[in-house]
Scaffold this motif. Structure first.
Motif, PDB file in Angstrom:
ATOM      1  N   ARG A   2      -1.455  -1.950  -9.227  1.00 52.72           N
ATOM      2  CA  ARG A   2      -1.519  -1.937  -7.957  1.00 52.72           C
ATOM      3  C   ARG A   2      -3.007  -1.724  -7.545  1.00 52.72           C
ATOM      4  O   ARG A   2      -3.694  -1.270  -8.143  1.00 52.72           O
ATOM      5  N   SER A   3      -3.300  -2.410  -6.144  1.00 53.63           N
ATOM      6  CA  SER A   3      -4.713  -2.248  -5.765  1.00 53.63           C
ATOM      7  C   SER A   3      -5.238  -1.079  -5.559  1.00 53.63           C
ATOM      8  O   SER A   3      -6.560  -0.943  -6.041  1.00 53.63           O
ATOM      9  N   TYR A 154      -5.355  -6.816   1.050  1.00 53.48           N
ATOM     10  CA  TYR A 154      -4.533  -6.538  -0.048  1.00 53.48           C
ATOM     11  C   TYR A 154      -4.518  -5.074  -0.525  1.00 53.48           C
ATOM     12  O   TYR A 154      -3.481  -4.547  -0.921  1.00 53.48           O
ATOM     13  N   HIS A 157      -2.042  -3.134   1.808  1.00 50.16           N
ATOM     14  CA  HIS A 157      -0.670  -3.361   1.522  1.00 50.16           C
ATOM     15  C   HIS A 157      -0.387  -2.999   0.065  1.00 50.16           C
ATOM     16  O   HIS A 157       0.724  -3.658  -0.373  1.00 50.16           O
ATOM     17  N   LEU A 159      -1.213  -4.472  -2.892  1.00 51.26           N
ATOM     18  CA  LEU A 159      -0.677  -5.603  -3.650  1.00 51.26           C
ATOM     19  C   LEU A 159      -1.126  -5.345  -4.928  1.00 51.26           C
ATOM     20  O   LEU A 159      -2.140  -4.727  -5.449  1.00 51.26           O
ATOM     21  N   ASP A 160      -0.064  -5.963  -5.999  1.00 56.76           N
ATOM     22  CA  ASP A 160      -0.325  -5.507  -7.393  1.00 56.76           C
ATOM     23  C   ASP A 160      -1.062  -6.834  -7.980  1.00 56.76           C
ATOM     24  O   ASP A 160      -0.616  -7.868  -7.949  1.00 56.76           O
ATOM     25  N   TYR A 165      -0.183 -15.417  -7.751  1.00 56.77           N
ATOM     26  CA  TYR A 165      -0.325 -15.543  -6.122  1.00 56.77           C
ATOM     27  C   TYR A 165      -0.176 -16.718  -5.957  1.00 56.77           C
ATOM     28  O   TYR A 165      -0.799 -17.964  -6.510  1.00 56.77           O
ATOM     29  N   TYR A 216       3.476 -12.930  -5.010  1.00 53.17           N
ATOM     30  CA  TYR A 216       3.278 -13.312  -3.789  1.00 53.17           C
ATOM     31  C   TYR A 216       3.272 -14.517  -3.239  1.00 53.17           C
ATOM     32  O   TYR A 216       3.190 -15.441  -4.042  1.00 53.17           O
ATOM     33  N   ASP A 242       6.996  -9.310  -4.566  1.00 58.12           N
ATOM     34  CA  ASP A 242       6.702  -8.304  -4.000  1.00 58.12           C
ATOM     35  C   ASP A 242       6.313  -8.321  -2.354  1.00 58.12           C
ATOM     36  O   ASP A 242       6.622  -7.423  -1.864  1.00 58.12           O
TER      37      ASP A 242
END
Ligand SMILES: [Zn+2]
Length: 459
Positions: A2-3, A154, A157, A159-160, A165, A216, A242
């Motif tokens: 995750r970010s 990113y 939210h 994002l992983d 992507y 994504y 996701d």
């Protein structure tokens, strides 16, 4: 990965964490460090910093951009003499620039000379639904901040970064890349990316999506909606998404719900335009949007030019604070938005509750009252398997319903749809139905659910 827990790429041998990134990564992370702090600032602090940057941009524009030199000498002579005298009160008197002005002024909008450290200029083109073609010059600094805001989204939210992507949008070719793109590549390792143009046939898009199995998917709302409906019809469901990221058009009211129900995924919407880049990002906790005030001033104005109060819908006027190549100061983008209340997530960045689209997406009744029509498409789809629909108002009393479907709507279905749609309007319009094979639009143009061809001129 995750970010929130992602570690930047390190450029020093053996030093994995904390990382020492290479130069471009350092710059991107330095921007994120500042953005992470400024989003929590009180509104007054944010406004003070904006005004400092606005004065700096104004001083530059007065020296280098013929359009502003002439305009400001005429309308705000004090500011023309001393840009540091600019206040929010005098800024409210700054003449508004519209799309046609931007096109007509041509090279008078461009900076004659640019500080070397803003980088070279590149060009972006937009036609948009108003049909006025516009050419925009963008510095490397402006590009950099556009990437920084994409990365911020990113991070907001979570994002992983390890996932794939996928991007389906107008004007790109089919392709693959080892990373996600400019916003992440400088600082983080990510999964790969894959792209496809929106002109690809819907079944082929679905084949591609199932084969790629990305984490994504980035696309336009109208394309996403058509895709998720086709997926539901055929029972071919992509797994492991996701999130879906949308941009560039107003959201159909039922898109979030469709994505939840059919693909079991969330929607993250980004409000942006070609001219100024990202304007507002969806809040991590809500469906509404936060204006990206560090880089853009977004005013929501009434017809008389005063600011809208919370809950009011007005026209959006934008000021891009970082693009010195072709400064856009009080530029009317043509969209309308609803001003929102301060968000309970703690971010003080102003809220746009809804983005409404263009003036021509408003309806008028025979008494000349202009209003935003609702489009309860979720209710429609319970009546019949309509793939796509568009309402076109030809006269103040009648509306054509163009729809795409495998068969004609029965008279009973037409009556039901007319009743539902009619209950959302302020006048008992006559609805005429026409089945079409496709609802055409030129490449890059936004999909519009409602178009009025008989609106009175804007005040
Ligand atoms: Zn929020």
């Amino acid at each position: 990965m995750r970010s929130g827990s992602a570690i930047p790429l390190s450029a020093v041998t053996g030093q994995v964490w904390p990382a020492v990134p290479q130069a471009a990564g350092q710059t991107m992370l330095a921007a994120q460090f500042q953005l992470e702090r400024s989003q929590w600032w009180p509104a007054e602090t944010l406004a003070r910093r904006q005004l400092e940057q606005l004065r700096s941009l104004t001083a530059f524009a007065l020296k280098q951009v013929p359009h502003y030199r002439e305009l400001i000498a005429q309308h705000l002579p004090e500011v023309a003499r001393d840009p540091n005298s600019l206040t929010w009160e005098s800024f409210a008197q700054w003449p508004i620039l519209n799309k046609a002005d931007l096109r007509d002024r041509g090279t008078a909008m461009l900076a004659a000379a640019l500080p070397q450290d803003h980088g070279g200029m590149s060009w972006n083109f937009t036609s948009g639904s108003t049909g006025v073609p516009v050419r925009c010059a963008l510095t490397m600094v402006a590009h950099f901040f556009r990437s920084a805001l994409a990365l911020r989204s990113y991070i907001w939210h979570d994002l992983d970064f390890s996932l794939k992507y996928a991007d389906i949008r107008p004007g790109i070719g089919a392709g693959r890349a080892p990373g996600w793109g400019a916003s992440t590549n400088a600082a983080f390792a990510t999964g790969p990316s894959a792209s496809l143009p929106t002109t690809t046939d819907l079944n082929a898009q679905l084949d591609w999506l199932l084969a790629e199995a990305p984490g994504y998917l980035h696309s336009t709302p109208s394309n996403l909606r058509a895709l998720v409906l086709r997926s539901r019809e055929t029972g071919r469901i992509p797994r492991g998404l996701d999130a879906v990221v949308s941009y560039a058009e107003s959201l159909p009211v039922d898109l979030r719900q469709l994505l939840r129900e059919v693909w079991n995924t969330r929607l993250i919407d980004i409000y942006s335009c070609t001219e100024t880049g990202t304007i507002a990002l969806q809040c991590p906790r809500h469906d509404h949007y936060h204006v990206q005030s560090e880089l853009v001033i977004a005013e929501v104005l009434r017809d008389d030019g005063s600011s809208c109060a919370t809950g009011e819908v007005g026209r959006l006027v934008l000021t891009d604070l970082c693009n010195f190549g072709m400064p856009l100061i009080r530029y009317e983008i043509g969209d309308y938005a609803e001003a929102g209340a301060t968000c309970d997530c703690g971010r003080q960045l102003p809220v746009l509750k809804r983005i409404m689209g263009r003036r021509r997406n408003m309806a008028v009744d025979p008494d000349g009252r202009v209003f935003w029509p609702a489009f309860p498409s979720d209710a429609w789809y319970q009546i019949a398997p309509v793939r796509q629909a568009q309402l076109v108002q030809h006269t103040p009393a009648s509306i054509e319903v163009r729809y795409v479907m495998e068969r004609d709507l029965s008279e009973a279905e037409q009556a039901q749809i007319a009743a539902i749609q009619g209950s959302e309007m302020r006048y008992p319009f006559e609805f005429r139905f026409s089945r079409v094979s496709a609802i055409a639009r030129s490449p890059g143009e936004k999909f519009e659910e409602f178009i009025s061809l008989c609106l009175p001129e804007a005040p």
